[in-house]
Design an enzyme around this catalytic site. Structure first.
Site, PDB file in Angstrom:
ATOM      1  N   ASP A 175       0.838  -1.195   0.000  1.00  0.00           N
ATOM      2  CA  ASP A 175       0.000   0.000   0.000  1.00  0.00           C
ATOM      3  C   ASP A 175       0.873   1.244   0.000  1.00  0.00           C
ATOM      4  O   ASP A 175       2.067   1.190   0.309  1.00  0.00           O
ATOM      5  CB  ASP A 175      -0.947   0.008   1.206  1.00  0.00           C
ATOM      6  CG  ASP A 175      -0.211   0.155   2.532  1.00  0.00           C
ATOM      7  OD1 ASP A 175       0.797  -0.563   2.731  1.00  0.00           O
ATOM      8  OD2 ASP A 175      -0.637   0.968   3.374  1.00  0.00           O
ATOM      9  N   GLU A 207       0.170  -0.666   5.840  1.00  0.00           N
ATOM     10  CA  GLU A 207       1.213  -0.065   6.660  1.00  0.00           C
ATOM     11  C   GLU A 207       1.063   1.448   6.707  1.00  0.00           C
ATOM     12  O   GLU A 207       1.282   2.071   7.752  1.00  0.00           O
ATOM     13  CB  GLU A 207       2.588  -0.449   6.113  1.00  0.00           C
ATOM     14  CG  GLU A 207       3.751  -0.135   7.053  1.00  0.00           C
ATOM     15  CD  GLU A 207       4.279   1.286   6.923  1.00  0.00           C
ATOM     16  OE1 GLU A 207       5.006   1.744   7.829  1.00  0.00           O
ATOM     17  OE2 GLU A 207       3.972   1.948   5.908  1.00  0.00           O
TER      18      GLU A 207
END
Length: 478
Positions: free
Chosen positions: A115, A181
């Protein structure tokens, strides 16, 4: 303790294999064009994990990473999985791939995240954020460095291992590519708990940090923790005319400004009792004022804050930053006293101090120093622990040797001012594992900022470092 989590001193030092390592080098070099092409395809997927963005892109990114790992043909299982945050709410999709160790070899867990941060305004980018663009020796795009390059470093090092040794090597591998994250790793601890057996390892490589510069590799040995929260300051039941009541009625902005000013002394050092510096750090390397000005993008005439060596301020001392504010814009301002104002407070916690203790000290300070009897409300609290690496184990020794061989320069042991809070979860779930924090970034990567980029030479050397490390661990038997 699982079979793969054996004591760190039981594995014998592997014998050198110059021919095999030369094949690894060749495989990394010849595979680099396809690695960069695969990275570019990942960058094109706008996998922003924040709640305001389309989660379908994160799912598409996870599927693409899973396909890359399946194509290596070395894993017994490759899955896209989600874990709960709380109740029925699930975290973003992550990728988990596993291959059992054979013949007494260790198991290595490779971590990265697929991500990315939001791109911000396209106007601030020289090229479209999700259109990977090579200019000179750098690849530009959101996630090109943080951390899709980390994902591809793992994939490419495994490919090189297969090319050099064949698919029947004995090293155990687990790959965990997280999908949130950048949004706080909110399901991370639950994911570890639910998949503990699959993730158990002797060595954990976290590819989410940076290097000293484009010619000098780094093994990150300390990370600051973090405390973030929303702070609201209120003084009035409703907005009042600033001309009629100003000068006697305290507006919320006045109270907020005075309160925030108490957080630092005149040098810019944190001035909150109970928020501590790390006293056990060795003297850091020298960083010149000129280099710091350039790397931190200080405007002409602006001076650094704090005291002591620059790197000690970044690695071993706490910080408090206001990263956002909710208040009327200048364009929409009216002549009124503001009844309430809110800010986002982001504090970095020095290694050695629990994040909860730092938060408690901050809360005490804010409530004790609120001016004019202003009402204080603190919400959306999030904390992450600092981390100190034990570099005495064989894994750190092997990692630094691989870096030196790949880069042609010795690896520096560095601290990082940023935070990777989930590492504390790894330590808690796998206390016997040796953790190595590596990365593909350099000071010009501008992670989280417009014009994020990856230096392709650093990328190649980072891949070779990891590939050499894996090849050597494949020869390390108990």
């Amino acid at each position: 303790m699982t079979d793969s989590q054996t004591s760190s001193d039981q594995y014998s030092t592997p014998a050198d294999d110059p021919a095999g390592e030369e094949r690894v080098r060749t495989a990394v070099e010849t595979g680099l064009p396809s690695t960069v092409a695969d990275l570019s395809r990942l960058v094109r997927i706008p996998s922003v994990s924040w709640s305001a963005f389309d989660p379908a892109h994160v799912r598409a990114s996870a599927d693409a990473v899973a396909a890359l790992l399946r194509d290596t043909a070395v894993f017994e299982s490759v899955e896209v999985k989600q874990a709960p945050i709380e109740g029925d709410q699930l975290g973003q999709p992550a990728v988990l791939a596993t291959r059992a160790a054979r013949n007494g070899r260790p198991t290595v867990l490779l971590y990265a995240h697929h991500d990315v941060q939001p791109p911000g305004s396209d106007d601030d980018w020289d090229t479209p954020p999700f259109e990977p663009t090579v200019r000179g020796d750098r690849l530009f795009g959101r996630g090109a460095a943080d951390d899709k390059a980390g994902v591809m470093a793992h994939v490419a090092s495994i490919r090189a291992l297969v090319e050099a040794l064949g698919p029947d090597f004995d090293l155990g591998l687990a790959v965990f590519i997280e999908g949130e994250e950048e949004f706080g790793s909110r399901s991370f601890a639950n994911f570890l708990h639910e998949n503990a057996a699959a993730l158990a390892a002797d060595v954990i490589v976290v590819a989410d940090s940076d290097n000293v510069d484009v010619n000098t590799p780094a093994l990150t040995v300390s990370l600051r923790g973090n405390v973030t929260f929303r702070l609201a300051v209120s003084t009035l039941e409703h907005a009042s005319h600033s001309g009629m009541y100003g000068g006697a009625a305290p507006d919320a902005m006045l109270a907020l400004v005075k309160l925030l000013a108490t957080l630092h002394d005149d040098n810019g050092e944190v001035a909150v009792d109970g928020v501590l510096s790390y006293d056990g750090a060795a003297e850091p390397p020298h960083l010149s004022d000129e280099q710091f000005h350039e790397e931190a993008a200080l405007l002409p005439g602006v001076t650094p804050v704090g005291t002591g060596p620059i790197l000690s301020r970044l690695w071993s001392k706490p910080t408090i930053t206001i990263t956002g504010i909710d208040a009327p814009s200048v364009a929409n301002a009216s002549n009124t006293l503001l009844p309430s104002v809110a800010v986002r407070v982001s504090a970095r916690v020095a290694p050695g101090q629990p994040a909860a203790d730092a938060y408690a000290a901050l809360e005490r300070h804010l409530r004790a120093h609120a001016p004019f009897g202003a009402h204080i409300d603190i919400s959306d609290v999030d904390t992450g622990e600092a981390f100190l690496v034990d570099t005495a184990g064989w894994a750190a020794t092997e990692a630094k040797r691989a870096m030196a061989d790949a880069w042609g320069a010795p690896a520096a042991e560095t601290g990082v001012g940023g935070s990777i809070p989930f590492i504390a979860d790894l330590v808690r779930e796998f206390p016997a594992a040796q953790i190595l924090v590596t990365g593909v970034e350099d000071p010009d990567s501008r992670a989280h900022s417009p014009n994020e980029s990856l230096h392709l030479g650093v990328f190649a050397r980072a891949i070779l470092s990891e590939a050499l490390l894996l090849a050597r661990l494949d020869r390390r038997a108990d």
